[in-house]
Write a protein that holds these residues in place. Structure first.
Motif, PDB file in Angstrom:
ATOM      1  N   PRO A 263       0.838  -1.205   0.000  1.00 50.22           N
ATOM      2  CA  PRO A 263       0.000   0.000   0.000  1.00 50.22           C
ATOM      3  C   PRO A 263       0.873   1.256   0.000  1.00 50.22           C
ATOM      4  CG  PRO A 263       0.002  -1.021   2.165  1.00 50.22           C
ATOM      5  CD  PRO A 263       0.757  -1.939   1.261  1.00 50.22           C
ATOM      6  N   LEU A 264       0.279   2.388  -0.431  1.00 59.79           N
ATOM      7  CA  LEU A 264       1.024   3.650  -0.473  1.00 59.79           C
ATOM      8  C   LEU A 264       1.445   4.054   0.933  1.00 59.79           C
ATOM      9  CD1 LEU A 264       1.939   5.915  -2.396  1.00 59.79           C
ATOM     10  CD2 LEU A 264      -0.161   7.120  -1.818  1.00 59.79           C
ATOM     11  N   LEU A 265       0.476   3.974   1.838  1.00 58.59           N
ATOM     12  CA  LEU A 265       0.767   4.343   3.224  1.00 58.59           C
ATOM     13  C   LEU A 265       0.350   3.197   4.126  1.00 58.59           C
ATOM     14  CD1 LEU A 265       1.469   6.840   5.226  1.00 58.59           C
ATOM     15  CD2 LEU A 265      -0.996   6.933   5.510  1.00 58.59           C
ATOM     16  N   ALA A 266       1.228   2.798   5.024  1.00 59.71           N
ATOM     17  CA  ALA A 266       0.874   1.717   5.943  1.00 59.71           C
ATOM     18  C   ALA A 266       1.340   2.068   7.349  1.00 59.71           C
ATOM     19  CB  ALA A 266       1.518   0.410   5.493  1.00 59.71           C
ATOM     20  N   LEU A 267       0.394   2.080   8.288  1.00 64.09           N
ATOM     21  CA  LEU A 267       0.757   2.295   9.682  1.00 64.09           C
ATOM     22  C   LEU A 267       0.763   0.934  10.367  1.00 64.09           C
ATOM     23  CD1 LEU A 267      -0.082   5.202   8.884  1.00 64.09           C
ATOM     24  CD2 LEU A 267      -0.831   5.509  11.235  1.00 64.09           C
ATOM     25  N   ASP A 268       1.847   0.657  11.065  1.00 62.93           N
ATOM     26  CA  ASP A 268       2.040  -0.641  11.665  1.00 62.93           C
ATOM     27  C   ASP A 268       2.165  -0.501  13.180  1.00 62.93           C
ATOM     28  OD1 ASP A 268       1.952  -3.062  10.583  1.00 62.93           O
ATOM     29  OD2 ASP A 268       4.097  -3.219  10.080  1.00 62.93           O
TER      30      ASP A 268
ATOM     31  N   VAL B 177      -1.788   8.998  23.201  1.00 60.37           N
ATOM     32  CA  VAL B 177      -3.057   9.218  22.528  1.00 60.37           C
ATOM     33  C   VAL B 177      -3.406   8.028  21.646  1.00 60.37           C
ATOM     34  CG1 VAL B 177      -4.357  10.720  20.998  1.00 60.37           C
ATOM     35  CG2 VAL B 177      -2.679  11.707  22.564  1.00 60.37           C
ATOM     36  N   LEU B 178      -2.467   7.666  20.778  1.00 64.44           N
ATOM     37  CA  LEU B 178      -2.727   6.550  19.870  1.00 64.44           C
ATOM     38  C   LEU B 178      -2.115   5.277  20.440  1.00 64.44           C
ATOM     39  CD1 LEU B 178      -1.918   8.183  16.430  1.00 64.44           C
ATOM     40  CD2 LEU B 178      -4.143   7.882  17.516  1.00 64.44           C
ATOM     41  N   GLN B 179      -2.900   4.207  20.440  1.00 62.90           N
ATOM     42  CA  GLN B 179      -2.379   2.948  20.933  1.00 62.90           C
ATOM     43  C   GLN B 179      -2.540   1.868  19.891  1.00 62.90           C
ATOM     44  OE1 GLN B 179      -4.573   2.811  24.523  1.00 62.90           O
ATOM     45  NE2 GLN B 179      -3.466   4.598  25.263  1.00 62.90           N
ATOM     46  N   ASP B 180      -1.405   1.401  19.374  1.00 63.66           N
ATOM     47  CA  ASP B 180      -1.398   0.238  18.508  1.00 63.66           C
ATOM     48  C   ASP B 180      -2.332   0.409  17.310  1.00 63.66           C
ATOM     49  OD1 ASP B 180      -0.448  -2.216  17.853  1.00 63.66           O
ATOM     50  OD2 ASP B 180      -2.038  -3.293  18.932  1.00 63.66           O
ATOM     51  N   VAL B 181      -2.128   1.497  16.587  1.00 67.23           N
ATOM     52  CA  VAL B 181      -2.979   1.759  15.430  1.00 67.23           C
ATOM     53  C   VAL B 181      -2.329   1.195  14.173  1.00 67.23           C
ATOM     54  CG1 VAL B 181      -3.899   3.561  13.938  1.00 67.23           C
ATOM     55  CG2 VAL B 181      -4.009   3.822  16.418  1.00 67.23           C
TER      56      VAL B 181
ATOM     57  N   LEU C  42       6.192   9.360  16.459  1.00 69.17           N
ATOM     58  CA  LEU C  42       5.557   8.211  17.101  1.00 69.17           C
ATOM     59  C   LEU C  42       6.497   7.641  18.165  1.00 69.17           C
ATOM     60  CD1 LEU C  42       7.417   6.073  15.563  1.00 69.17           C
ATOM     61  CD2 LEU C  42       5.535   5.883  13.961  1.00 69.17           C
ATOM     62  N   SER C  43       5.901   6.983  19.152  1.00 66.79           N
ATOM     63  CA  SER C  43       6.737   6.409  20.206  1.00 66.79           C
ATOM     64  C   SER C  43       6.997   4.927  19.952  1.00 66.79           C
ATOM     65  CB  SER C  43       6.064   6.609  21.566  1.00 66.79           C
ATOM     66  OG  SER C  43       4.715   6.222  21.510  1.00 66.79           O
ATOM     67  N   ALA C  44       6.189   4.301  19.131  1.00 62.15           N
ATOM     68  CA  ALA C  44       6.428   2.903  18.778  1.00 62.15           C
ATOM     69  C   ALA C  44       5.740   2.622  17.461  1.00 62.15           C
ATOM     70  CB  ALA C  44       5.878   1.969  19.867  1.00 62.15           C
ATOM     71  N   GLY C  45       6.182   1.591  16.777  1.00 59.82           N
ATOM     72  CA  GLY C  45       5.574   1.212  15.515  1.00 59.82           C
ATOM     73  C   GLY C  45       6.337   1.708  14.316  1.00 59.82           C
ATOM     74  N   ARG C  46       5.672   1.654  13.176  1.00 59.33           N
ATOM     75  CA  ARG C  46       6.345   1.987  11.929  1.00 59.33           C
ATOM     76  C   ARG C  46       5.330   2.611  10.991  1.00 59.33           C
ATOM     77  NH1 ARG C  46       7.092  -0.226   6.867  1.00 59.33           N
ATOM     78  NH2 ARG C  46       9.219  -0.156   6.040  1.00 59.33           N
ATOM     79  N   ILE C  47       5.766   3.653  10.272  1.00 60.49           N
ATOM     80  CA  ILE C  47       4.925   4.225   9.237  1.00 60.49           C
ATOM     81  C   ILE C  47       5.634   4.001   7.910  1.00 60.49           C
ATOM     82  CG2 ILE C  47       3.825   6.302   8.320  1.00 60.49           C
ATOM     83  CD1 ILE C  47       3.876   7.455  11.136  1.00 60.49           C
ATOM     84  N   GLY C  48       4.996   3.260   7.022  1.00 59.47           N
ATOM     85  CA  GLY C  48       5.605   2.998   5.723  1.00 59.47           C
ATOM     86  C   GLY C  48       4.958   3.846   4.649  1.00 59.47           C
TER      87      GLY C  48
ATOM     88  N   ASP D 156      10.342   3.184   5.487  1.00 60.67           N
ATOM     89  CA  ASP D 156       9.959   3.657   6.823  1.00 60.67           C
ATOM     90  C   ASP D 156      10.192   5.167   6.893  1.00 60.67           C
ATOM     91  OD1 ASP D 156       9.340   4.072   9.398  1.00 60.67           O
ATOM     92  OD2 ASP D 156      10.955   2.852  10.261  1.00 60.67           O
ATOM     93  N   ILE D 157       9.123   5.940   7.095  1.00 55.57           N
ATOM     94  CA  ILE D 157       9.265   7.395   7.110  1.00 55.57           C
ATOM     95  C   ILE D 157       9.095   7.968   8.510  1.00 55.57           C
ATOM     96  CG2 ILE D 157       8.476   7.711   4.736  1.00 55.57           C
ATOM     97  CD1 ILE D 157       5.757   8.600   6.102  1.00 55.57           C
ATOM     98  N   SER D 158       9.001   7.070   9.500  1.00 55.58           N
ATOM     99  CA  SER D 158       8.595   7.562  10.818  1.00 55.58           C
ATOM    100  C   SER D 158       9.625   8.481  11.468  1.00 55.58           C
ATOM    101  CB  SER D 158       8.287   6.386  11.746  1.00 55.58           C
ATOM    102  OG  SER D 158       9.423   5.564  11.844  1.00 55.58           O
ATOM    103  N   GLN D 159      10.886   8.429  11.015  1.00 49.69           N
ATOM    104  CA  GLN D 159      11.878   9.308  11.647  1.00 49.69           C
ATOM    105  C   GLN D 159      12.259  10.498  10.763  1.00 49.69           C
ATOM    106  OE1 GLN D 159      12.585   8.917  14.790  1.00 49.69           O
ATOM    107  NE2 GLN D 159      11.309   7.086  14.769  1.00 49.69           N
ATOM    108  N   MET D 160      11.559  10.651   9.637  1.00 42.59           N
ATOM    109  CA  MET D 160      11.932  11.744   8.735  1.00 42.59           C
ATOM    110  C   MET D 160      11.303  13.052   9.181  1.00 42.59           C
ATOM    111  SD  MET D 160      11.619  10.085   4.985  1.00 42.59           S
ATOM    112  CE  MET D 160      12.533   8.624   4.520  1.00 42.59           C
TER     113      MET D 160
END
Lengths: 407, 239
Positions: free
Chosen positions: B3-8, B19-23, B56-62, B67-71
């Motif tokens: 997928p174009l965007l994937a939150l893991d 606020v967000l838990q395991d989304v 984010l504090s945990a997980g991965r955004i693809g 992985d763009i979560s630290q950009m």
């Protein structure tokens, strides 16, 4: 006497005048009457002098009376006063005329007038520098004068202690304040609005206290005296008149440089990013603007301009002391920027000229000049509440056929 | 296909407040995906986390598999994610044109000129108002400007936070219509946060329901519209 006016209008106007005069009286009291002086190492209240205070309050009162009872047509005229609608060509012409006129000024003016003109030009340049920080980037920097002080002391100390010439010291007078702005800016630019203002205010006080207390380096409260005067390729060394003229021309050249720098910055992406940041920093961030870097750049460019203004100031006066860099000076600078209309170079120039020159010109009225000053402030606030130049000029105009054109 | 965007399993919040838990959610290329939920469910936080503020504090955004979560945010913009913040947030004192230019902050001039013409053709109202100060326009026009401004960066993915906020139903309808046509004309992918669940789900390929920072329900637009929970809580069916 005023019986031709409707009674209700009269009643409310009188109440308003009385109310605002009272407010002014209360606010102005500590500034004019309660002044602390250093009395053999102890702080004590100065002997109370009511005269300037009473005159300032009277000035506010008279200004209010003028506003409320001036015939209606005159008020309408004041409120609808149009912003200058001149074409670009006319504007260029006016600018050239102004500079030529200012260049001819030394030929017709005496030494005192030339000195005042030099001070005005330096103040205008300094106010423009602050406009970049406060007007463009929206950072309410109440410690701006500190960078001016650092620039002035940099030249003063380099020249007296190490014999560095003015032109060699000048780049350092820009770099040192900029470096300081960088170091200070890093932690505090995260703050917003009021918090930023408070921290910068504290920073300016730290710098001033340091200048007073680091006596072995800065000469403490006595300041630095006998600062060597600069010469421009040998010009300005002959006598006092020639030196004054040279300093005036230098100040004029510097003001023109600052003017072009700020005009240019405004139409660059950098300037637009500053304005976007001022309008809405979250939106700016969501568009990919690096908020931190932008704020830091505005802060540093402003500090550089202030530093060079400081060097010119030290060179002109031949003497610097911490007294020239108090919060009151920042307040006056801020008044210039705000009265001029945030971000408008010509409005700010006009306001700076008025604020610096009016007290000097009206010096012959002795104490009455505060009255004059109060009246002018009130009139400006009533008729032009958003400053002299209220309309923000777009930095870019859409041209359908050929893309757009920056102005 | 990725997928174009994937939150893991994404967790996020402000400081110590989670606020967000395991989304986990995914947005496929060319899809319109909507995110519905009550006030305080974490919808805006989710959007902001994708845009990199807060981190984010945990997980991965693809994004496109990376992985763009630290950009940092500006890198994300350059990679093709645009974000229209909640409440429009146009630059009120600046003209419409200046607002649009801010959207093209990273574009080279020739590309910018084409994009500008494209946006003015897409939103003719903005062409009429091009010299006007943005703050003097109506709410609907401001929302169009906010969307156009974000599109100036030529994004692959547009994050839209409550485009209907404070707008009349008719104007909201128009905006959603233009979103649907945007997908066709620009090949855009959209992730939309909405309070107006019925409208959002009716144009969406897929939807997620966010509740107290967790995804509680997901499905295609029609599926969610039929679901008793959505009907009861977000469409007023239980009243």
């Amino acid at each position: 006497m005023l019986s031709f006016l409707p009674p209700r209008f009269l009643a409310s106007s009188y109440a308003k005048i009385a109310g605002w005069t009272l407010v002014a009286a209360v606010i102005l009291f500590p500034f004019f009457v309660l002044q602390a002086v250093d009395h053999n190492g102890q702080l004590s209240l100065a002997p109370m002098t009511y005269r300037p205070y009473v005159l300032a309050v009277l000035g506010v009162f008279l200004g209010l009376c003028a506003v409320f009872f001036l015939p209606a047509p005159l008020r309408a005229l004041g409120q609808s006063c149009p912003d200058f609608a001149v074409s670009d060509v006319q504007k260029k012409g006016l600018q050239v005329l102004l500079v030529v006129g200012l260049l001819l000024l030394p030929l017709v003016s005496n030494r005192a007038e030339l000195d005042l003109a030099t001070v005005v030009l330096l103040s205008v340049a300094l106010a423009w520098g602050m406009t970049i920080v406060v007007g463009y980037a929206g950072l309410l920097d109440l410690g701006y004068i500190a960078f001016y002080a650092v620039g002035a002391y940099t030249y003063a100390l380099l020249s007296t202690d190490y014999g560095v010439s003015f032109w060699v010291a000048l780049p350092l007078c820009a770099l040192l304040p900029a470096a300081l702005a960088f170091c200070v800016g890093f932690p505090i630019l995260r703050l917003r609005g009021d918090y930023f203002a408070i921290v910068t205010l504290g920073f300016a006080e730290i710098v001033r206290t340091l200048l007073i207390n680091a006596q072995s380096i800065t000469g403490g409260p006595n300041g630095v005296a006998e600062i060597p005067r600069p010469t421009l390729l040998g010009w300005g060394a002959a006598d006092l008149d020639e030196r004054m003229m040279m300093l005036y021309v230098l100040a004029l050249a510097w003001a023109v440089v600052v003017y072009f720098v700020m005009r240019r910055l405004r139409v660059l992406p950098l300037g637009r990013a500053w304005e976007a940041l001022r309008e809405d920093d979250i939106a700016a961030r969501s568009l990919g603007v690096n908020v931190h870097r932008m704020k830091l750049s505005a802060h540093m460019i402003g500090a550089m301009i202030a530093g060079i203004c400081g060097a010119f100031f030290a060179a002109k006066q031949g003497f610097v002391s911490p007294e020239s860099f108090t919060f009151l000076d920042t307040a006056f600078l801020l008044a210039m920027v705000v009265l001029g209309g945030m971000g408008s170079p010509w409005g700010v120039a006009l306001a700076a000229t008025l604020i610096v020159a009016l007290p000097e010109v009206s010096r012959s009225f002795a104490d009455y000049r505060m009255l004059f000053f109060g009246m002018v402030m009130v009139l400006v606030m009533i008729f032009r509440p958003r400053g002299f130049a209220t309309a923000r000029r777009p930095s870019v105009v859409y041209k359908p056929a050929s893309g757009e054109k920056t102005s | 296909m990725t997928p174009l965007l994937a939150l893991d399993h994404v967790c996020s919040g402000y400081g110590r407040i989670a606020v967000l838990q395991d989304v986990s959610l995914s947005v496929g290329q060319g899809q319109i995906v909507s995110l519905i939920g009550a006030n305080g469910a974490g919808k805006t936080t989710l959007m902001m986390t994708i845009a990199g503020m807060p981190r984010l504090s945990a997980g991965r955004i693809g994004f496109e598999g990376d992985d763009i979560s630290q950009m940092p945010t500006e890198t994300l913009i350059r990679r093709g994610i645009a974000y229209v913040p909640e409440g429009r947030r146009i630059f009120a004192q600046m003209t419409v044109l200046e607002n649009l230019q801010m959207g093209a902050y990273f574009s080279p001039p020739p590309k910018y000129r084409d994009d500008l013409e494209a946006m003015l053709t897409l939103f003719p109202r903005l062409r009429d108002r091009i010299r006007q100060r943005a703050g003097t326009m109506s709410g609907g026009e401001q929302q169009m400007l906010a969307i156009a401004r974000a599109l100036m960066a030529r994004p692959k993915l547009l994050l839209l936070d409550e485009p209907s906020l404070g707008l009349a139903p008719l104007v909201v309808r128009q905006i959603f219509d233009s979103l649907v046509s945007l997908r066709k004309t620009l090949g855009l992918t959209l992730l939309v946060v909405e309070q107006n669940a019925r409208l959002a789900l009716s144009v969406s390929d897929y939807g997620y329901v966010l509740r107290n920072g967790r995804i509680t329900l997901s499905g295609t637009g029609p599926e969610l519209l039929q679901s008793p929970e959505v009907q009861k809580e977000y469409l007023g069916g239980g009243l």
